[in-house]
Motif scaffolding. Structure first.
Motif, PDB file in Angstrom:
ATOM      1  N   ALA A 160      17.562 -18.154  44.812  1.00 12.21           N
ATOM      2  CA  ALA A 160      18.598 -17.755  45.766  1.00 12.21           C
ATOM      3  C   ALA A 160      19.425 -16.587  45.243  1.00 12.21           C
ATOM      4  N   LYS A 161      19.531 -16.486  43.916  1.00  8.40           N
ATOM      5  CA  LYS A 161      20.299 -15.402  43.305  1.00  8.40           C
ATOM      6  C   LYS A 161      19.752 -14.016  43.637  1.00  8.40           C
ATOM      7  N   THR A 162      18.487 -13.952  44.003  1.00 10.35           N
ATOM      8  CA  THR A 162      17.891 -12.665  44.349  1.00 10.35           C
ATOM      9  C   THR A 162      18.517 -12.084  45.611  1.00 10.35           C
ATOM     10  N   PHE A 191      14.798 -25.366  52.074  1.00 10.78           N
ATOM     11  CA  PHE A 191      16.205 -25.702  51.872  1.00 10.78           C
ATOM     12  C   PHE A 191      17.090 -25.003  52.902  1.00 10.78           C
ATOM     13  N   LEU A 192      16.829 -23.722  53.147  1.00 14.47           N
ATOM     14  CA  LEU A 192      17.651 -22.963  54.084  1.00 14.47           C
ATOM     15  C   LEU A 192      17.451 -23.425  55.526  1.00 14.47           C
ATOM     16  N   THR A 207      18.368 -29.091  46.663  1.00 11.14           N
ATOM     17  CA  THR A 207      19.816 -28.881  46.632  1.00 11.14           C
ATOM     18  C   THR A 207      20.124 -27.436  46.289  1.00 11.14           C
ATOM     19  N   GLU A 208      21.394 -27.068  46.406  1.00 11.53           N
ATOM     20  CA  GLU A 208      21.828 -25.718  46.005  1.00 11.53           C
ATOM     21  C   GLU A 208      21.417 -25.451  44.563  1.00 11.53           C
ATOM     22  N   GLU A 237       8.660 -21.263  44.464  1.00 10.82           N
ATOM     23  CA  GLU A 237      10.105 -21.242  44.563  1.00 10.82           C
ATOM     24  C   GLU A 237      10.549 -20.675  45.909  1.00 10.82           C
ATOM     25  N   ASP A 238       9.808 -19.687  46.394  1.00 12.53           N
ATOM     26  CA  ASP A 238      10.105 -19.115  47.713  1.00 12.53           C
ATOM     27  C   ASP A 238       9.999 -20.186  48.798  1.00 12.53           C
TER      28      ASP A 238
END
Length: 265
Positions: free
Chosen positions: A119-121, A161-162, A111-112, A154-155
């Motif tokens: 994603a904040k990067t 997800f994307l 999820t987001e 995490e990547d």
């Protein structure tokens, strides 16, 4: 006229879709007013092949999950049969690997919120608009990727997800997405051959026939040796890559209104 399925054969998101344009015959089932026998023959053949794949997956890979995106998902099986030119053996091999990967990465649970930290990067995101060819657009900002400092696990989650999110935005009649690598400001610390290979593996093994083209924008000289090392690893997928300038991107892929903000400088 188009038939639209509410769920994709290979997506975790319930809002994802895959469309088949009935104005053009497909390999799956030909809709013809003049020849009903051809239509039924093609459909019957597809059903038989799907059943064969199901039975083989159940026999050879009984531990794989069932249900949506599982070993008995008809739509998913049909998609992989198409990718493997309707070879049951090859479809089973690829499907078992894909389903296992999805289960391991827990793709359906992403999820987001679960990917918000990476994603904040700003290293990768889905663009708000389609390109001029009606494709969802995934953007990777290479200068914000630091393999030595960021968690590769995490990547991978962000990538899955994307891709899921992009495929959920496919318009009717479209099945593929566009990838853009912004290579401006690329430096040696941004190089990551393993992740480049992972990205292309994702589209070969887990999301087959979903990546239409990859654009490398304003690649600096320092990127050339990286590409020479990466290209052989990508095999035939390397042919999807096009090196272009920022001006070409603006002229050929977007309108003034739909151009990504980072390329408006």
């Amino acid at each position: 006229m188009a038939v639209r399925f509410s769920k994709s054969p290979f997506l975790g998101s319930p809002v994802s879709s895959i469309s088949i344009n009935l104005n053009r015959p497909t390999k799956f089932c030909r809709f013809s007013v003049q020849n009903h026998s051809v239509q039924h023959s093609s459909c019957d053949t597809n059903k038989q092949l799907i059943l064969q794949v199901k039975e083989k997956l159940k026999k050879d890979h009984p531990s794989l999950p069932v249900g949506k995106n599982g070993r008995d998902d008809d739509e998913m099986i049909l998609w992989f049969l198409k990718d493997r030119k309707f070879s049951v053996e090859e479809a089973v091999a690829k499907l078992s690997k894909a389903i296992s990967w999805r289960e391991e990465l827990k793709v359906s649970e992403l999820t987001e919120e679960s990917v918000k930290n990476i994603a904040k990067t700003g290293k990768a995101y889905l663009h708000d608009f389609l390109d001029v060819n009606g494709r969802p657009v995934l953007i990777v900002v290479a200068a914000k990727h630091f393999a030595a400092m960021q968690d590769p696990a995490e990547d991978k989650k962000l990538c899955a997800f994307l891709v899921e999110k992009a495929l959920s935005r496919l318009p009717p009649g479209k099945n593929e997405i566009l990838g853009i690598f912004d290579l401006r400001g690329f430096a040696t610390e941004n190089a990551d051959l393993n992740f480049i290979k992972f990205l292309f593996d994702v589209f070969y093994y887990y999301y087959p026939k979903r990546l239409d083209q990859v654009l490398f924008v304003d690649a600096p000289f320092i990127f050339k040796p990286v590409w020479q090392l990466a290209k052989p690893l990508l095999k035939s997928y390397a042919s999807l890559v096009r090196f272009i300038s920022l001006e070409t991107l603006k002229k050929e892929y977007f309108t003034e209104e739909t151009l990504p903000i980072i390329f408006k400088d």
